[in-house]
Motif scaffolding. Structure first.
Motif, mmCIF file in Angstrom:
data_model
loop_
_atom_site.group_PDB
_atom_site.id
_atom_site.type_symbol
_atom_site.label_atom_id
_atom_site.label_comp_id
_atom_site.label_asym_id
_atom_site.label_seq_id
_atom_site.Cartn_x
_atom_site.Cartn_y
_atom_site.Cartn_z
ATOM 1 N N CYS A 158 11.974 -6.352 -18.447
ATOM 2 C CA CYS A 158 11.300 -5.822 -19.638
ATOM 3 C C CYS A 158 10.803 -4.387 -19.455
ATOM 4 C CB CYS A 158 10.140 -6.723 -20.051
ATOM 5 S SG CYS A 158 8.794 -6.781 -18.853
ATOM 6 N N GLY A 159 10.770 -3.882 -18.220
ATOM 7 C CA GLY A 159 10.340 -2.511 -17.975
ATOM 8 C C GLY A 159 8.833 -2.345 -17.814
ATOM 9 N N SER A 160 8.075 -3.417 -17.800
ATOM 10 C CA SER A 160 6.627 -3.327 -17.650
ATOM 11 C C SER A 160 6.286 -2.813 -16.254
ATOM 12 C CB SER A 160 5.981 -4.691 -17.880
ATOM 13 O OG SER A 160 4.581 -4.591 -17.849
ATOM 14 N N VAL A 161 5.290 -1.925 -16.174
ATOM 15 C CA VAL A 161 4.912 -1.289 -14.915
ATOM 16 C C VAL A 161 3.598 -1.882 -14.421
ATOM 17 C CG1 VAL A 161 4.343 0.907 -13.804
ATOM 18 C CG2 VAL A 161 6.073 0.831 -15.594
ATOM 19 N N TYR A 162 3.559 -2.208 -13.119
ATOM 20 C CA TYR A 162 2.365 -2.756 -12.474
ATOM 21 C C TYR A 162 1.968 -1.838 -11.337
ATOM 22 C CZ TYR A 162 3.637 -6.954 -15.013
ATOM 23 O OH TYR A 162 3.954 -7.837 -16.001
ATOM 24 N N LYS A 163 0.658 -1.676 -11.139
ATOM 25 C CA LYS A 163 0.165 -0.816 -10.065
ATOM 26 C C LYS A 163 -0.877 -1.587 -9.256
ATOM 27 C CE LYS A 163 -1.885 3.568 -8.893
ATOM 28 N NZ LYS A 163 -2.420 4.834 -9.356
ATOM 29 N N MET A 164 -0.674 -1.621 -7.944
ATOM 30 C CA MET A 164 -1.606 -2.303 -7.055
ATOM 31 C C MET A 164 -2.751 -1.362 -6.690
ATOM 32 S SD MET A 164 -0.900 -4.036 -3.360
ATOM 33 C CE MET A 164 -1.530 -2.859 -2.184
ATOM 34 N N GLU A 165 -3.974 -1.849 -6.873
ATOM 35 C CA GLU A 165 -5.169 -1.111 -6.447
ATOM 36 C C GLU A 165 -5.728 -1.832 -5.235
ATOM 37 O OE1 GLU A 165 -7.846 -0.923 -9.734
ATOM 38 O OE2 GLU A 165 -6.663 0.605 -10.749
ATOM 39 N N TYR A 166 -5.665 -1.192 -4.077
ATOM 40 C CA TYR A 166 -6.122 -1.802 -2.839
ATOM 41 C C TYR A 166 -7.646 -1.758 -2.787
ATOM 42 C CZ TYR A 166 -6.633 -2.725 2.118
ATOM 43 O OH TYR A 166 -7.007 -3.252 3.325
ATOM 44 N N VAL A 167 -8.278 -2.925 -2.597
ATOM 45 C CA VAL A 167 -9.738 -3.009 -2.540
ATOM 46 C C VAL A 167 -10.212 -3.554 -1.198
ATOM 47 C CG1 VAL A 167 -10.035 -3.241 -5.030
ATOM 48 C CG2 VAL A 167 -9.740 -5.286 -3.640
ATOM 49 N N GLY A 168 -9.307 -3.707 -0.224
ATOM 50 C CA GLY A 168 -9.658 -4.250 1.085
ATOM 51 C C GLY A 168 -10.211 -3.187 2.010
ATOM 52 N N PRO A 169 -10.393 -3.525 3.281
ATOM 53 C CA PRO A 169 -10.917 -2.558 4.254
ATOM 54 C C PRO A 169 -9.929 -1.427 4.493
ATOM 55 C CG PRO A 169 -10.259 -4.589 5.346
ATOM 56 C CD PRO A 169 -10.145 -4.832 3.876
ATOM 57 N N ARG A 178 0.834 -1.209 0.000
ATOM 58 C CA ARG A 178 0.000 0.000 0.000
ATOM 59 C C ARG A 178 0.866 1.256 0.000
ATOM 60 N NH1 ARG A 178 -4.893 -0.527 4.204
ATOM 61 N NH2 ARG A 178 -5.388 1.489 3.294
ATOM 62 N N GLU A 179 2.028 1.188 0.660
ATOM 63 C CA GLU A 179 2.919 2.347 0.700
ATOM 64 C C GLU A 179 3.674 2.530 -0.610
ATOM 65 O OE1 GLU A 179 3.014 -0.003 3.252
ATOM 66 O OE2 GLU A 179 1.700 1.218 4.510
ATOM 67 N N ARG A 180 3.957 1.423 -1.310
ATOM 68 C CA ARG A 180 4.693 1.459 -2.568
ATOM 69 C C ARG A 180 3.899 0.662 -3.605
ATOM 70 N NH1 ARG A 180 10.394 -0.436 -1.686
ATOM 71 N NH2 ARG A 180 10.687 1.632 -0.868
ATOM 72 N N PRO A 181 2.818 1.278 -4.175
ATOM 73 C CA PRO A 181 1.911 0.517 -5.048
ATOM 74 C C PRO A 181 2.404 0.287 -6.472
ATOM 75 C CG PRO A 181 1.123 2.760 -4.812
ATOM 76 C CD PRO A 181 2.326 2.632 -3.928
ATOM 77 N N ILE A 182 3.459 0.958 -6.911
ATOM 78 C CA ILE A 182 3.917 0.835 -8.297
ATOM 79 C C ILE A 182 5.263 0.120 -8.321
ATOM 80 C CG2 ILE A 182 4.632 2.082 -10.360
ATOM 81 C CD1 ILE A 182 2.648 4.252 -9.607
#
Length: 186
Positions: A146-157, A136-140
């Motif tokens: 390969c340089g592909s970027v991922y982003k976490m979307e928090y859907v919990g409480p 949650r503190e570092r979502p990206i």
């Protein structure tokens, strides 16, 4: 000479092998169960409101329980969802048809504080799996191969459930190489 050797081998085998082989026996046991008046109606996914609803009814006495009757907790939630055609934990693979960028990252939904993603490159399987950790503190996170970027979307409480924020009793996340990389390069 050949006959002498084979006669001795037969004699050795006959002395070691038992004359009567043991047979297997089965028996039938009758179990007179007292019929229970408890309802074994299984709740639907829409009827589950609390964790107490995730306890199975159990099997009738004298029977072997099924997965629906004996499962509890998250396993029960997953089974109830599958019975109604709902993928509760969203187990679909991530979008590997494109390369994630900082402007348009590949989105990863997570109900937990951390999420791990296995990147296999773009196009898919163009490099070995690189495991990337997001929080949650570092979502990206960016794949170093390969340089592909991922982003976490928090859907919990939104709260952590035990009365304090993200302090966690003074625990500080250990420093990694990513702490020394400029944020625009992540």
């Amino acid at each position: 000479m050949f006959l002498q050797r084979s006669a001795i081998a037969v004699a050795r085998r006959a002395a070691v092998a038992p004359v009567v082989r043991r047979s297997f026996a089965t028996s039938i046991v009758r179990f007179d169960a007292v019929p229970s008046n408890t309802s074994t109606k299984v709740k639907g996914l829409s009827e589950i409101k609390t964790s107490a609803d995730l306890l199975g009814p159990g099997a009738k006495p004298g029977t072997v329980p099924t997965d629906v009757e004996q499962s509890t907790g998250l396993e029960r939630l997953e089974i109830m969802g599958k019975m109604e055609g709902v993928d509760v934990f969203d187990m679909r693979p991530l979008d590997a048809s494109r390369l994630g960028t900082m402007a348009d990252p590949i989105r990863v939904r997570s109900a937990g504080e951390e999420q791990y993603v296995g990147c296999t490159g773009s196009p898919a399987d163009s490099h070995v799996v690189n495991w990337l950790g997001m929080s949650r503190e570092r979502p990206i996170e960016r794949c170093p191969e390969c340089g592909s970027v991922y982003k976490m979307e928090y859907v919990g409480p939104q709260d952590d459930g035990h009365g304090h924020g993200h302090d966690h009793h003074g625990y500080e996340e250990p420093k990694t190489f990513a702490d020394f990389v400029k944020p625009e390069y992540r």
